[in-house]
Design a protein around this motif. Structure first.
Motif, PDB file in Angstrom:
ATOM      1  N   SER A  10      23.206  10.250  82.294  1.00  0.00           N
ATOM      2  CA  SER A  10      22.432  11.192  83.100  1.00  0.00           C
ATOM      3  C   SER A  10      21.633  10.368  84.099  1.00  0.00           C
ATOM      4  N   TYR A  11      21.518  10.848  85.308  1.00  0.00           N
ATOM      5  CA  TYR A  11      20.861  10.083  86.365  1.00  0.00           C
ATOM      6  C   TYR A  11      21.493   8.698  86.494  1.00  0.00           C
ATOM      7  N   ALA A  12      22.792   8.607  86.246  1.00  0.00           N
ATOM      8  CA  ALA A  12      23.592   7.381  86.378  1.00  0.00           C
ATOM      9  C   ALA A  12      23.182   6.277  85.417  1.00  0.00           C
ATOM     10  N   MET A  13      22.571   6.641  84.279  1.00  0.00           N
ATOM     11  CA  MET A  13      22.176   5.635  83.295  1.00  0.00           C
ATOM     12  C   MET A  13      22.333   6.187  81.884  1.00  0.00           C
ATOM     13  N   PRO A  14      22.399   5.302  80.883  1.00  0.00           N
ATOM     14  CA  PRO A  14      22.472   5.765  79.502  1.00  0.00           C
ATOM     15  C   PRO A  14      21.257   6.620  79.149  1.00  0.00           C
ATOM     16  N   THR A  15      21.547   7.713  78.478  1.00  0.00           N
ATOM     17  CA  THR A  15      20.522   8.665  78.091  1.00  0.00           C
ATOM     18  C   THR A  15      20.696   8.974  76.618  1.00  0.00           C
ATOM     19  N   VAL A  16      19.626   8.823  75.857  1.00  0.00           N
ATOM     20  CA  VAL A  16      19.644   9.160  74.437  1.00  0.00           C
ATOM     21  C   VAL A  16      19.168  10.599  74.326  1.00  0.00           C
ATOM     22  N   THR A  17      19.911  11.400  73.565  1.00  0.00           N
ATOM     23  CA  THR A  17      19.551  12.804  73.395  1.00  0.00           C
ATOM     24  C   THR A  17      19.156  13.070  71.944  1.00  0.00           C
ATOM     25  N   LEU A  18      18.356  14.084  71.782  1.00  0.00           N
ATOM     26  CA  LEU A  18      17.944  14.514  70.455  1.00  0.00           C
ATOM     27  C   LEU A  18      17.836  16.028  70.480  1.00  0.00           C
ATOM     28  N   GLN A  38      18.524  17.640  73.891  1.00  0.00           N
ATOM     29  CA  GLN A  38      17.637  17.375  75.023  1.00  0.00           C
ATOM     30  C   GLN A  38      17.495  15.866  75.230  1.00  0.00           C
ATOM     31  N   ASP A  39      17.250  15.479  76.467  1.00  0.00           N
ATOM     32  CA  ASP A  39      17.070  14.061  76.773  1.00  0.00           C
ATOM     33  C   ASP A  39      15.826  13.531  76.076  1.00  0.00           C
ATOM     34  N   LEU A  40      15.967  12.390  75.425  1.00  0.00           N
ATOM     35  CA  LEU A  40      14.860  11.746  74.728  1.00  0.00           C
ATOM     36  C   LEU A  40      14.371  10.531  75.512  1.00  0.00           C
ATOM     37  N   LEU A  41      15.304   9.660  75.907  1.00  0.00           N
ATOM     38  CA  LEU A  41      14.934   8.488  76.688  1.00  0.00           C
ATOM     39  C   LEU A  41      16.128   8.006  77.485  1.00  0.00           C
ATOM     40  N   PHE A  42      15.807   7.236  78.502  1.00  0.00           N
ATOM     41  CA  PHE A  42      16.800   6.653  79.399  1.00  0.00           C
ATOM     42  C   PHE A  42      16.588   5.144  79.394  1.00  0.00           C
ATOM     43  N   TYR A  43      17.664   4.403  79.626  1.00  0.00           N
ATOM     44  CA  TYR A  43      17.513   2.959  79.792  1.00  0.00           C
ATOM     45  C   TYR A  43      18.510   2.474  80.823  1.00  0.00           C
ATOM     46  N   SER A  44      18.190   1.330  81.432  1.00  0.00           N
ATOM     47  CA  SER A  44      19.032   0.852  82.530  1.00  0.00           C
ATOM     48  C   SER A  44      18.933  -0.661  82.671  1.00  0.00           C
ATOM     49  N   GLY A  45      19.936  -1.223  83.295  1.00  0.00           N
ATOM     50  CA  GLY A  45      19.981  -2.656  83.553  1.00  0.00           C
ATOM     51  C   GLY A  45      19.726  -2.945  85.018  1.00  0.00           C
ATOM     52  N   LEU A  88      13.220   1.064  80.457  1.00  0.00           N
ATOM     53  CA  LEU A  88      13.247   2.132  79.472  1.00  0.00           C
ATOM     54  C   LEU A  88      12.257   3.188  79.933  1.00  0.00           C
ATOM     55  N   TYR A  89      12.671   4.452  79.879  1.00  0.00           N
ATOM     56  CA  TYR A  89      11.878   5.552  80.417  1.00  0.00           C
ATOM     57  C   TYR A  89      12.004   6.764  79.474  1.00  0.00           C
ATOM     58  N   PRO A  90      11.038   7.581  79.262  1.00  0.00           N
ATOM     59  CA  PRO A  90       9.650   7.501  79.690  1.00  0.00           C
ATOM     60  C   PRO A  90       8.822   6.689  78.709  1.00  0.00           C
ATOM     61  N   VAL A  91       7.538   6.589  78.997  1.00  0.00           N
ATOM     62  CA  VAL A  91       6.592   5.909  78.114  1.00  0.00           C
ATOM     63  C   VAL A  91       5.965   6.975  77.219  1.00  0.00           C
ATOM     64  N   VAL A 148       8.473   2.430  70.383  1.00  0.00           N
ATOM     65  CA  VAL A 148       8.607   3.352  71.514  1.00  0.00           C
ATOM     66  C   VAL A 148       9.594   4.462  71.169  1.00  0.00           C
ATOM     67  N   VAL A 149      10.747   4.086  70.656  1.00  0.00           N
ATOM     68  CA  VAL A 149      11.770   5.084  70.300  1.00  0.00           C
ATOM     69  C   VAL A 149      11.231   6.037  69.231  1.00  0.00           C
ATOM     70  N   ALA A 150      10.587   5.493  68.217  1.00  0.00           N
ATOM     71  CA  ALA A 150      10.031   6.334  67.149  1.00  0.00           C
ATOM     72  C   ALA A 150       8.964   7.273  67.699  1.00  0.00           C
ATOM     73  N   ALA A 151       8.115   6.764  68.593  1.00  0.00           N
ATOM     74  CA  ALA A 151       7.062   7.601  69.170  1.00  0.00           C
ATOM     75  C   ALA A 151       7.647   8.729  70.012  1.00  0.00           C
ATOM     76  N   LEU A 152       8.664   8.431  70.802  1.00  0.00           N
ATOM     77  CA  LEU A 152       9.292   9.469  71.614  1.00  0.00           C
ATOM     78  C   LEU A 152       9.952  10.524  70.740  1.00  0.00           C
ATOM     79  N   ALA A 153      10.623  10.076  69.681  1.00  0.00           N
ATOM     80  CA  ALA A 153      11.266  11.020  68.758  1.00  0.00           C
ATOM     81  C   ALA A 153      10.216  11.873  68.058  1.00  0.00           C
ATOM     82  N   SER A 154       9.112  11.261  67.686  1.00  0.00           N
ATOM     83  CA  SER A 154       8.037  11.997  67.021  1.00  0.00           C
ATOM     84  C   SER A 154       7.429  13.034  67.973  1.00  0.00           C
TER      85      SER A 154
END
Length: 119
Positions: free
Chosen positions: A42-50, A53-60, A67-70, A107-113
């Protein structure tokens, strides 16, 4: 024009060296912390869903991975993220610094929470 990737595998495979390693590490961490997560481009980058719904994005990038969002609401985590912040909702993990696996886990745990109310 940016390359359009159909899968996260394609996206990550397009990066070599340290950038590719860090992208694979972010992917591995998200799968460990949130095993029920999905992924897509999504948005041309890897997107983790939960839960669909989009949970986080990351890019090189040339000198870092992003890594987005904070996540919000955890003052201790916010302090620890201070040197990695780049803009309001962006974290940058520079290639010339060690990769902070434990911090990315938090960060991942906080976003999931934030999304589910628990992890």
């Amino acid at each position: 024009m940016a390359t359009a990737f159909a899968t996260v595998d394609e996206y990550i495979a397009s990066f070599s060296g340290e950038i590719g390693e860090r992208l694979r590490r972010i992917r591995q961490i998200t799968r460990e912390v949130v095993p029920q997560s999905g992924e897509r481009i999504s948005y041309a980058m890897p997107t983790v869903t939960l839960g669909g719904q989009d949970l986080l994005f990351y890019s090189g990038w040339k000198r870092h991975v992003g890594l987005y969002p904070v996540p919000s609401g955890d003052e201790a985590l916010a302090r620890d993220l201070g040197s990695y912040r780049s803009g309001k909702g962006t974290l940058q993990f520079r290639l010339d610094q060690p990769f902070p696996d434990d911090l990315v886990r938090r960060v991942v745990a906080a976003l999931a929470s934030e999304r589910t109310g628990s992890i």
